[in-house]
Design an enzyme around this catalytic site. Structure first.
Site, PDB file in Angstrom:
ATOM      1  N   LYS A 119      25.487  -3.243 -75.350  1.00 30.15           N
ATOM      2  CA  LYS A 119      25.383  -3.760 -73.978  1.00 30.15           C
ATOM      3  C   LYS A 119      24.274  -3.045 -73.230  1.00 30.15           C
ATOM      4  O   LYS A 119      23.909  -1.904 -73.571  1.00 30.15           O
ATOM      5  CB  LYS A 119      26.704  -3.615 -73.221  1.00 30.15           C
ATOM      6  N   ASP A 174      34.727   1.247 -71.398  1.00 31.32           N
ATOM      7  CA  ASP A 174      33.755   0.185 -71.716  1.00 31.32           C
ATOM      8  C   ASP A 174      34.296  -0.848 -72.693  1.00 31.32           C
ATOM      9  O   ASP A 174      33.636  -1.857 -72.945  1.00 31.32           O
ATOM     10  CB  ASP A 174      32.502   0.802 -72.360  1.00 31.32           C
TER      11      ASP A 174
HETATM   12  O1  C5P Z   1      36.154   6.114 -70.616  1.00 32.07           O
HETATM   13  P1  C5P Z   1      35.200   6.854 -71.460  1.00 32.07           P
HETATM   14  O2  C5P Z   1      35.867   7.540 -72.619  1.00 32.07           O
HETATM   15  O3  C5P Z   1      34.006   6.082 -71.868  1.00 32.07           O
HETATM   16  O4  C5P Z   1      34.639   8.004 -70.529  1.00 32.07           O
HETATM   17  C1  C5P Z   1      34.037   9.186 -70.998  1.00 32.07           C
HETATM   18  C2  C5P Z   1      33.967  10.171 -69.836  1.00 32.07           C
HETATM   19  O5  C5P Z   1      33.042   9.683 -68.848  1.00 32.07           O
HETATM   20  C3  C5P Z   1      35.274  10.345 -69.101  1.00 32.07           C
HETATM   21  O6  C5P Z   1      36.047  11.353 -69.689  1.00 32.07           O
HETATM   22  C4  C5P Z   1      34.815  10.719 -67.706  1.00 32.07           C
HETATM   23  O7  C5P Z   1      34.460  12.080 -67.657  1.00 32.07           O
HETATM   24  C5  C5P Z   1      33.528   9.924 -67.548  1.00 32.07           C
HETATM   25  N1  C5P Z   1      33.733   8.640 -66.845  1.00 32.07           N
HETATM   26  C6  C5P Z   1      33.935   8.653 -65.466  1.00 32.07           C
HETATM   27  N2  C5P Z   1      34.118   7.459 -64.800  1.00 32.07           N
HETATM   28  C7  C5P Z   1      34.093   6.293 -65.456  1.00 32.07           C
HETATM   29  C8  C5P Z   1      33.889   6.272 -66.852  1.00 32.07           C
HETATM   30  C9  C5P Z   1      33.705   7.468 -67.519  1.00 32.07           C
HETATM   31  O8  C5P Z   1      33.950   9.715 -64.841  1.00 32.07           O
HETATM   32  N3  C5P Z   1      34.248   5.146 -64.789  1.00 32.07           N
END
Ligand code: C5P
Length: 299
Positions: free
Chosen positions: A17, A151
């Site tokens: 993406k 995501d």
């Molecule tokens: O959800 P995902 O595992 O992709 O997120 C990785 C890290 O990115 C999370 O642990 C968080 O620290 C940060 N994050 C965030 N806000 C979001 C998505 C991700 O702070 N909307």
């Protein structure tokens, strides 16, 4: 995402993406951030081959399409891998005892902001829904996906274009009426999503994606917006100044809507045609030490 059958196996092609717009609305009490982001799926794809395995057996083998990636170690193939976590979460949610053996060919770079790991996990959910004969509604797959990362839901929705809100898990799909020829460039160093979010600071005017969205949906006779916006680009620059140089190089070669994607470090630009995109890609390779891909959005 395309799913096809070969004998007793399923083959799933699952896209990367690009975030054509990303605004951070604020930091939340749970440590995540509320977002408003416009995402498109592009033709750079990972391939998963899923085969039935003995009950309770979950095996992942990974092949890389890169000779010696420099932007961080490849994702582990043990139980920390999002693909295996997705398989186990689906088994748990449905109570099935079935197992799976997965071969993953990774063409999408990681630590790039291209959503490769999330896309692979979403492909696993859709593939297992078919391989295990679960016949789950998309809403059930969405529920499992949201427990695994921010995501995944975009990829579970299997849409060419969406606006994603919340942590990213609320997906509003839209039809895409413009085919975009893009160049993606990945610098030799990747970026950690968590680290980039940690450097984000509130303040500054909010950017809205309305014009971009109506242009992408073919509702506007106006030209494309002059620029893309990604609120994570400034925090990413603290960690990796090469992102700014790369964006300048892309813009200097005539690409538009130039931006970092997601939490980086990959950047992209939209080109006038596939031929223009190929020229931009080859010049970026000569001017920088980036890997490049010429990709299209999917209508
Ligand atoms: O959800 P995902 O595992 O992709 O997120 C990785 C890290 O990115 C999370 O642990 C968080 O620290 C940060 N994050 C965030 N806000 C979001 C998505 C991700 O702070 N909307």
């Amino acid at each position: 995402m395309r799913i096809s059958r070969r004998d007793d196996a399923l083959i799933v092609e699952t896209p990367a993406k690009l975030n054509l717009h990303l605004e951070v609305l604020g930091r939340r009490d749970d440590g995540f951030h509320d977002l408003e982001t416009v995402m498109v799926a592009v033709s750079l794809c990972d391939t998963l081959l899923l085969r039935p395995a003995l009950p309770g057996q979950f095996v992942l083998r990974q092949r890389l399409a890169f000779a010696a990636p420099s932007w961080g170690p490849a994702p582990p193939t043990d139980d920390r891998n999002l693909v295996l976590r997705a398989a186990r979460a689906l088994a748990e949610a449905t109570g099935t005892t079935r197992g799976v053996e997965i071969e993953l060919l990774k063409r999408i770079p990681w630590q790039a902001g291209l959503g490769g790991g999330s896309s692979d996990a979403a492909a696993t959910l859709w593939g297992l829904n078919q391989l295990w004969g679960l016949q789950l509604a998309p809403a059930v797959l969405h529920r499992v996906a949201a427990t695994l990362g921010s995501d995944l839901n975009f990829f579970v929705a299997r849409t060419p274009l969406a606006v994603c809100t919340g942590r990213g898990e609320h997906v509003q799909p839209y039809p895409l009426r413009r085919r975009l020829d893009c160049v993606i460039a990945q610098p030799p160093e990747g970026l950690s999503t968590a680290a980039v979010f940690r450097h984000w600071q509130p303040g500054g005017a909010m950017h809205r994606p309305d014009q971009l969205l109506s242009w992408l949906r073919g509702e506007s006779a106006l030209a494309a917006p002059a620029s893309a916006y990604n609120a994570l680009q400034s925090p990413a620059l603290v960690l990796h100044s090469g992102v700014a140089r790369l964006c300048r190089a892309l813009a200097g070669l005539g690409a538009t809507l130039v931006s970092m994607t997601g939490s980086g470090s990959a950047c992209f630009g939209v080109c006038r045609s596939r031929r223009h995109a190929a020229q931009v890609a080859s010049r970026v390779r000569r001017q920088t030490d980036c890997l490049t891909w010429v990709v299209q959005t999917q209508l």
